[in-house]
Enzyme design. Structure first.
Site, mmCIF file in Angstrom:
data_model
loop_
_atom_site.group_PDB
_atom_site.id
_atom_site.type_symbol
_atom_site.label_atom_id
_atom_site.label_comp_id
_atom_site.label_asym_id
_atom_site.label_seq_id
_atom_site.Cartn_x
_atom_site.Cartn_y
_atom_site.Cartn_z
ATOM 1 N N GLY A 125 8.749 3.537 0.397
ATOM 2 C CA GLY A 125 9.669 4.659 0.591
ATOM 3 C C GLY A 125 11.049 4.233 0.134
ATOM 4 N N LYS A 170 5.004 -1.926 7.993
ATOM 5 C CA LYS A 170 6.134 -1.261 7.324
ATOM 6 C C LYS A 170 7.327 -2.211 7.385
ATOM 7 C CE LYS A 170 8.486 3.194 7.283
ATOM 8 N NZ LYS A 170 8.404 4.579 7.720
ATOM 9 N N PHE A 203 13.655 3.215 1.866
ATOM 10 C CA PHE A 203 14.187 2.015 2.516
ATOM 11 C C PHE A 203 13.104 1.054 2.962
ATOM 12 C CE2 PHE A 203 17.387 5.329 3.280
ATOM 13 C CZ PHE A 203 18.490 4.710 2.717
ATOM 14 N N SER A 204 11.865 1.353 2.643
ATOM 15 C CA SER A 204 10.786 0.531 3.202
ATOM 16 C C SER A 204 9.644 0.319 2.223
ATOM 17 C CB SER A 204 10.228 1.223 4.453
ATOM 18 O OG SER A 204 9.637 2.443 4.078
ATOM 19 N N ILE A 244 0.825 -1.217 0.000
ATOM 20 C CA ILE A 244 0.000 0.000 0.000
ATOM 21 C C ILE A 244 0.856 1.263 0.000
ATOM 22 C CG2 ILE A 244 -2.140 -0.968 0.960
ATOM 23 C CD1 ILE A 244 -1.218 -0.162 3.737
ATOM 24 N N GLY A 245 2.157 1.091 -0.013
ATOM 25 C CA GLY A 245 3.033 2.263 -0.077
ATOM 26 C C GLY A 245 4.486 1.842 -0.089
ATOM 27 N N ASP A 297 8.257 16.236 8.728
ATOM 28 C CA ASP A 297 7.918 15.874 7.346
ATOM 29 C C ASP A 297 6.404 15.952 7.137
ATOM 30 O OD1 ASP A 297 8.394 15.127 4.731
ATOM 31 O OD2 ASP A 297 8.514 12.985 5.167
ATOM 32 N N VAL A 339 5.329 -0.550 2.549
ATOM 33 C CA VAL A 339 4.227 -0.695 3.508
ATOM 34 C C VAL A 339 3.221 -1.657 2.910
ATOM 35 C CG1 VAL A 339 2.459 0.508 4.863
ATOM 36 C CG2 VAL A 339 4.602 1.675 4.320
HETATM 37 N N1 ADE Z 1 0.462 3.870 4.114
HETATM 38 C C1 ADE Z 1 1.475 4.150 4.911
HETATM 39 N N2 ADE Z 1 1.145 4.036 6.196
HETATM 40 C C2 ADE Z 1 -0.150 3.669 6.219
HETATM 41 C C3 ADE Z 1 -1.086 3.404 7.261
HETATM 42 N N3 ADE Z 1 -0.727 3.492 8.538
HETATM 43 N N4 ADE Z 1 -2.334 3.076 6.912
HETATM 44 C C4 ADE Z 1 -2.671 3.007 5.610
HETATM 45 N N5 ADE Z 1 -1.850 3.242 4.593
HETATM 46 C C5 ADE Z 1 -0.598 3.574 4.898
#
Ligand code: ADE
Length: 343
Positions: free
Chosen positions: A29, A49, A31-32, A26-27, A142, A34
Site C-alpha cells: 500500500g 503488514k 505506507f506499507s 504478498i501486497g 474501504d 504485506v
Molecule cells: N494481503 C493483504 N492482507 C492479507 C492477508 N491477511 N492474507 C493474505 N493476503 C493478504
C-alpha cells in the site's frame, strides 16, 4: 532460539521478526508492505503488514492508530484477525491472519462473474462481517473487491481496516472522504458529512453488482463523469440478473442514504432466504458446509501443530505417551493463552 547465530542474523536483516520467519511480498500500500511469514514453532502462516514509521505523516499515523484500535475490537470468522502488533525503532509490524485464496477482485478479473450460488455464499459472509462491525460501531469505509479475501478453503475474510473508524453512536456524522471512488456513495461526492454505516452499505451494493455481473455499476473515463453517474445513481442492471437479486441491488443502491436498505433488511431479503448464516447459529445445531470447512481447517492446523510439537518434544527426550500428552496440553494452553493475550 534467540542465541542461535542464524536467528540473530535473520533478525538483523529483517528476515525474521519476533517468532516469525519473513518470506515474499504478498501486497503493498502507500505506507506499507504485506509479507507472508511463518511462525517459527507452529509453522502457522500469517500476513505481516510492515510499516516504515519514518515515512508516516501525521494523517497516516492517525489512520494507523484507528486501524489498530478497530481491529483490536474485532473477532469474527469473516474478518481478518489482528494477532499482535510488534514495534522496532523504525518499523511497526501488524501480524494478521493469513487468507491464502486470493482476493475477490483478482477472482472476478480472471474468472469473470461468480455463479449465483457462489454470490450468495460470498455476499452472506460479507454481510455477516459488516453486521457484526456495525453492531460494535466499527465502520470499514474501504469496502471493495480487493479487500475481500478468500481463505484456502474458500471462506471470506474482510481485510484492510486502514480507513476504518469507530463511532460512538450510529447517528454520528463523519466528514472524511475515504475509500475508492467507484465504490463511493453519492453523499461522499455531494455532502459535507455522511453516516458511516450507509456508505458501507452502498459499497456492498457495488460489490454485489460486481459479483453477479462481473462488471462495475459505475464506470467512466474521468472522475468528473464517474461522480455524475454516482450522484445520479445511474446504472443498468442486465435483465438476466434474477428478480430477487435485482430487488436487493436496487434496495441498496439508492441515492438517499435514508432510503437505502439497512443491514437487517439485506439479511431478510428473498434472494438470501435459502442461505444459512453459519455463525449466528449456536453449535451443535445443523452444521453448515462452511462451518464444517472452518472446523476441519482448524482441526488440520491443530493436528499439524501437534505433530510438529510432538516431534520437537521427542527430540528433547519426551517420548512416553502419558508424559508427552501432558506436556502437549500445557504447551497448547500456553500457546493459545499467548495468542489471545496479545490481541
Ligand atoms: N494481503 C493483504 N492482507 C492479507 C492477508 N491477511 N492474507 C493474505 N493476503 C493478504
Amino acid at each position: 532460539m534467540c542465541k542461535d547465530e542464524k536467528t540473530i542474523k535473520d533478525l538483523i536483516i529483517g528476515r525474521r521478526v519476533g517468532f516469525y520467519k519473513v518470506r515474499g511480498e504478498i501486497g503493498c500500500g502507500t505506507f506499507s508492505r504485506v509479507k507472508l511469514a511463518f511462525h517459527a514453532l507452529t509453522k502457522d502462516k500469517v500476513a505481516l503488514k510492515v510499516l516504515d514509521k519514518t515515512r508516516l505523516d501525521s494523517q497516516a499515523q492517525r489512520l494507523l492508530s484507528k486501524e489498530i484500535s478497530s481491529m483490536e475490537c474485532l473477532q469474527h470468522p469473516n474478518v481478518v484477525c489482528l494477532y499482535e502488533v510488534m514495534e522496532k525503532p523504525s518499523r511497526l509490524y501488524l501480524v494478521l491472519e493469513y487468507a491464502g485464496g486470493g482476493d475477490l477482485h483478482n477472482r472476478l478479473s480472471t474468472q469473470g462473474k461468480l455463479s449465483e450460488n457462489a454470490c450468495k455464499i460470498t455476499f452472506a459472509q460479507i454481510l455477516s462481517a459488516i453486521k457484526y462491525m456495525h453492531n460494535i460501531n466499527v465502520i470499514h469505509r474501504d469496502l471493495k473487491a480487493e479487500n475481500v479475501l478468500f481463505t484456502s478453503s474458500g471462506c471470506i475474510k474482510v481485510a484492510d481496516f486502514g480507513f476504518s473508524t469507530q463511532v460512538s453512536n450510529r447517528n454520528d456524522a463523519l466528514d472524511t472522504f475515504c475509500g475508492s471512488p467507484p465504490y463511493a456513495a453519492p453523499e461522499l461526492f455531494r455532502d459535507e458529512c455522511y453516516l458511516g454505516a450507509s456508505v458501507d452499505v452502498w459499497a456492498m451494493g457495488v460489490l454485489l453488482f460486481f459479483m453477479v455481473t462481473g462488471t462495475m455499476p459505475f464506470r467512466a473515463e474521468t472522475m468528473g463523469k464517474l461522480r455524475r453517474c454516482v450522484i445520479e445513481c445511474e446504472y443498468t442492471l442486465p435483465p438476466w440478473v434474477p428478480g430477487p437479486c435485482q430487488r436487493l441491488i436496487r434496495g441498496i443502491l439508492k441515492e438517499a442514504p435514508a432510503d437505502r436498505y439497512a443491514v437487517d433488511q439485506m439479511l431478510g431479503c428473498d434472494w438470501l432466504l435459502p442461505v444459512q448464516f453459519p455463525w449466528t447459529l449456536v453449535p451443535p445445531e445443523p452444521a453448515s458446509p462452511l462451518q464444517g470447512l472452518l472446523d476441519s481447517e482448524r482441526r488440520d492446523l491443530e493436528e499439524e501443530v501437534e505433530e510438529e510439537v510432538r516431534g520437537l518434544l521427542e527430540e528433547l527426550g519426551f517420548t512416553g505417551p502419558q508424559g508427552g500428552t501432558l506436556v502437549l496440553i500445557s504447551f497448547s494452553f500456553f500457546f493459545n493463552a499467548g495468542t489471545t493475550a496479545s490481541r
